[in-house]
Design a protein around this motif. Structure first.
Motif, PDB file in Angstrom:
ATOM      1  N   ILE A  29      74.389  16.470  52.706  1.00  0.00           N
ATOM      2  CA  ILE A  29      74.871  16.552  54.092  1.00  0.00           C
ATOM      3  C   ILE A  29      74.595  15.255  54.826  1.00  0.00           C
ATOM      4  CG2 ILE A  29      74.513  17.705  56.299  1.00  0.00           C
ATOM      5  CD1 ILE A  29      74.033  20.289  54.752  1.00  0.00           C
ATOM      6  N   THR A  34      81.765  13.027  54.904  1.00  0.00           N
ATOM      7  CA  THR A  34      82.682  14.155  54.954  1.00  0.00           C
ATOM      8  C   THR A  34      83.887  13.803  55.800  1.00  0.00           C
ATOM      9  OG1 THR A  34      82.962  16.460  55.641  1.00  0.00           O
ATOM     10  CG2 THR A  34      81.409  15.126  56.901  1.00  0.00           C
ATOM     11  N   SER A  35      85.038  14.324  55.427  1.00  0.00           N
ATOM     12  CA  SER A  35      86.270  14.026  56.163  1.00  0.00           C
ATOM     13  C   SER A  35      86.426  14.893  57.397  1.00  0.00           C
ATOM     14  CB  SER A  35      87.478  14.229  55.236  1.00  0.00           C
ATOM     15  OG  SER A  35      87.564  15.595  54.841  1.00  0.00           O
ATOM     16  N   ARG A  36      85.557  15.876  57.579  1.00  0.00           N
ATOM     17  CA  ARG A  36      85.657  16.792  58.717  1.00  0.00           C
ATOM     18  C   ARG A  36      84.418  16.632  59.598  1.00  0.00           C
ATOM     19  NH1 ARG A  36      89.473  20.715  57.672  1.00  0.00           N
ATOM     20  NH2 ARG A  36      88.465  22.261  58.990  1.00  0.00           N
ATOM     21  N   THR A 339      86.790  20.625  65.122  1.00  0.00           N
ATOM     22  CA  THR A 339      86.585  19.979  63.829  1.00  0.00           C
ATOM     23  C   THR A 339      87.760  19.050  63.573  1.00  0.00           C
ATOM     24  OG1 THR A 339      85.429  21.939  62.993  1.00  0.00           O
ATOM     25  CG2 THR A 339      86.191  20.330  61.378  1.00  0.00           C
ATOM     26  N   ASN A 341      89.838  16.530  61.286  1.00  0.00           N
ATOM     27  CA  ASN A 341      90.089  16.186  59.884  1.00  0.00           C
ATOM     28  C   ASN A 341      90.441  14.701  59.826  1.00  0.00           C
ATOM     29  OD1 ASN A 341      90.621  16.127  57.187  1.00  0.00           O
ATOM     30  ND2 ASN A 341      92.441  17.444  57.277  1.00  0.00           N
TER      31      ASN A 341
END
Length: 361
Positions: A29, A34-36, A339, A341
């Motif tokens: 994490i 991360t793409s989001r 969120t 993207n």
């Protein structure tokens, strides 16, 4: 019979495996991109309008109530128009009077050439008489020298010559005055026309002031924070109510600056609305020019020697995708979760090859 040593150790292996998995997940994490990107520091907002009168007066009626839907041009409240109607009537009367003065000035200008011509004719008439009087005075002077004429006739001819000379000069002066008066009359006519223009502007302002007694909705929306009642005497600019354009709501998502590494306009956003437990779709509109702290009334002072670095948040503007019926449920101030993207877009590389800001609208 004693149990095998391995069977007594399996809880430790399970616990160790869970601990390792937990550490791996936490490290993933933290370090795996991360793409989001998600935040719950997001709210529904809109550029709403505070309705205020442009003129002062007593409120005689309020046509709307709290939470009522209104359309552009609807009357929200009405002020007593009597004072402004009186002012308009007075302005129109002054305009009519000054228009009459313009007509009088134009008539004087039109008449003046005739007066100039009359003065010119008088000069020509006296000029002809003066020529005859000079000839007559010369004749009597000659007769007086030869003794053929009387002294009285000679004196009379000289007196007539002097009188005509004075009249001729007076006529010339009147002619010049008539010509000069034409310039004066034209100037007065122009001044009268300018005064009518001023009067027309005052009439227009009086008409506007009268129209301002009807306070209308500037756009479609919903009424909120009504704090006016019939009978109130309100000054110009006093807040009466607010109108919120419900169809123009958007999301202000306060993302940590380190979360915006891959964010740019046009990216899709998943929006979860806490109030109704529904999901909507949005699009990143723009990344703001400054953090929220930069626009605070009391900006932080970091040059005092006790600086502590704090990750800033930037209010990213997210607009709703059109054609979502559930978006009608949104209200200004609702809490949402967003969120984005990002697709892990390389914003730095894109900016390196562009002269325009890739994160601006």
């Amino acid at each position: 019979m004693a149990m095998p040593q391995s069977s007594s150790r399996w809880p430790f292996f399970v616990a160790g495996g869970i601990l390792v998995a937990f550490i791996v997940i936490v490290l993933a994490i933290i370090f795996v991109p991360t793409s989001r990107v998600w935040t719950d520091d997001a709210y529904v907002t809109v550029h709403h309008t505070v309705i205020a009168p442009r003129v002062s007066g007593q409120v005689i009626s309020v046509e709307v109530d709290d939470n009522q839907t209104v359309h552009k041009g609807d009357i929200l409240a009405t002020l007593d128009p009597n004072d402004y109607q009186t002012a308009l009537d007075e302005a129109r009367s002054i305009e009519a009077r000054d228009k009459a003065q313009v007509m009088d000035a134009e008539a004087n200008v039109a008449r003046q050439p005739a007066l100039i011509a009359n003065a010119q004719a008088e000069v020509e008439r006296l000029k002809a008489q003066l020529v005859f009087a000079r000839q007559n005075a010369s004749r009597y002077a000659h007769l007086a020298r030869t003794g053929a004429g009387s002294l009285q006739e000679g004196q009379k001819s000289h007196a007539t010559l002097d009188e005509l000379t004075a009249s001729y000069k007076a006529a010339q002066a009147q002619l010049e005055a008539a010509k000069a008066q034409l310039v004066v009359l034209k100037a007065k006519n122009e001044a009268a026309k300018r005064q009518v223009s001023v009067d027309q502007a005052r009439v227009r302002q009086a008409e506007l002031n009268l129209s301002y007694t009807q306070i209308r909705a500037p756009f479609d929306g919903m009424v909120g924070e009504r704090n006016v009642q019939a009978g109130n005497v309100v000054p110009a600019g006093a807040p009466l109510m607010a109108v919120v354009p419900i169809d123009d709501l958007w999301i202000e998502a306060n993302y940590r600056e380190v979360a915006l590494r891959h964010v740019k306009p046009g990216q899709k956003v998943h929006i979860h609305v806490d109030a109704y437990n529904i999901d909507l779709e949005g699009v990143v509109d723009s990344v703001p020019p400054a953090s929220g702290a930069a626009f605070a009334p009391l900006a932080p002072e970091n040059a005092t020697g006790n600086f502590t670095k704090i990750v800033q948040r930037l209010p990213v503007k997210i607009t709703l995708v059109p054609g979502q019926p559930l978006a009608k449920l949104l209200r200004m101030g609702f809490s949402v979760e967003t969120t984005i993207n990002t697709g892990l877009e390389n914003i730095v590389e894109q900016q390196r090859h562009s002269n325009q800001s890739v994160t601006a609208r």
